[in-house]
Every structure is written in C-alpha cells, then in structure tokens.
Design an enzyme around this catalytic site. Structure first.
Site, PDB file in Angstrom:
ATOM      1  N   PRO A   1     -24.597 -28.340  13.875  1.00 54.25           N
ATOM      2  CG  PRO A   1     -25.699 -28.208  15.941  1.00 54.25           C
ATOM      3  CD  PRO A   1     -24.484 -27.712  15.203  1.00 54.25           C
ATOM      4  CB  CYS A   2     -27.610 -28.215   9.448  1.00 53.69           C
ATOM      5  SG  CYS A   2     -26.643 -29.538   8.721  1.00 53.69           S
TER       6      CYS A   2
END
Length: 159
Positions: free
Chosen positions: A121-122
């Site tokens: 989850p950037c």
C-alpha cells in the site's frame, strides 16, 4: 509471469503472478494479460482485490514478491506493509523508521517504483502535513483508495 486483468472501481488492474507469488500489479491493461484468473494464485489475488474494493478485506494474504529493486527500495516496500489499513504516514516518517530521516525524497522514488501497488500500500504514504502528493496511478486513484479505507475503518470502529 502470467497476467490477469481485474476490473476494479479505479479501472482495470493487471495482476502478474509467477509460480509462487504476485510479483506485479499495473494500472490499466497489460497487452499480454488475460481477462480471467487462470490458476489458484491469480484467483486468490483477484478474489482478495475484489474483497478489498468491496470493503470486506482490510489485509491481503496472497503471497507477494518483488523480483527487482534496490535494498533500500525493498526496505521501503516492506515498511509500506506495516502501515495499518485506513491510516497514513509521511515519506519522512518512513525514512525515519528506516534509520535515515533525510531520505524522504528517496522514499518517494521507492514508492513510485513499487511493483505491487494497492496490495503493497504505497497509497498510504503522504507528504508532510498530510498533503496528497505523488502516486503512480494518479492522485484520483490515491484519493479513492484512501477514502475507501477511511470509510471502512470508520464503519468498523463504530458498528
């Protein structure tokens, strides 16, 4: 690598798997991608993505493996997986967690090179002061993902 296309609320996502893990996710259709899951691993990835976008899944269990990247990039990607669902941290906070408080820009570059966005989850990493900056899939997608997680986290906390 084998590619599968998943039609998500943020557009088509092309998911790459090898024999052991998800090793890529791209926004849009990859030319060599199919349209349905072709094996158990692809099926698991697509099912988990569908659950995530439906607000039913807050953590991915499908195995992932980055097949490229520098040691620093891999460290950033590992750190991303530690950010709780529905929360954000800044590039500077990630740099500090990795022991290099001055590396916020390098964290941003590593985020841009994340080969498995959404699952890794950037989108949960934001600029100083919570400013929405940078996302390989475009800021509207980042906003969608953050709003989805905030809404689900709120509903779970208050139900």
């Amino acid at each position: 690598m084998r590619w599968t296309v998943f039609d998500s609320p943020i557009g088509e996502l092309s998911v790459a798997v090898d024999d052991t893990a998800v090793c890529g996710l791209h926004f849009g259709r990859v030319e060599s991608a199919g349209t349905v899951a072709v094996d158990a691993l692809s099926g698991q990835a697509v099912a988990e993505l569908a659950g995530y976008f439906a607000g039913e899944l807050t953590g991915f269990t499908v195995p992932v493996a980055a097949r490229r990247g520098s040691d620093f990039e891999r460290a950033v990607w590992r750190e991303m997986t530690r950010i709780p669902y529905g929360e954000t941290v800044t590039y500077g906070e990630v740099a500090t967690a990795l022991g290099d408080p001055g590396a916020a820009r390098a964290v941003g570059v590593a985020c841009n090179r994340n080969p498995i966005p959404v699952i890794v989850p950037c989108h949960r990493i934001v600029g100083a002061g919570g400013k929405l900056v940078g996302f390989g899939g475009g800021l509207p997608r980042k906003v969608h993902l953050l709003e989805l997680e905030a809404r689900v986290a709120f509903q779970r906390a208050w139900s």
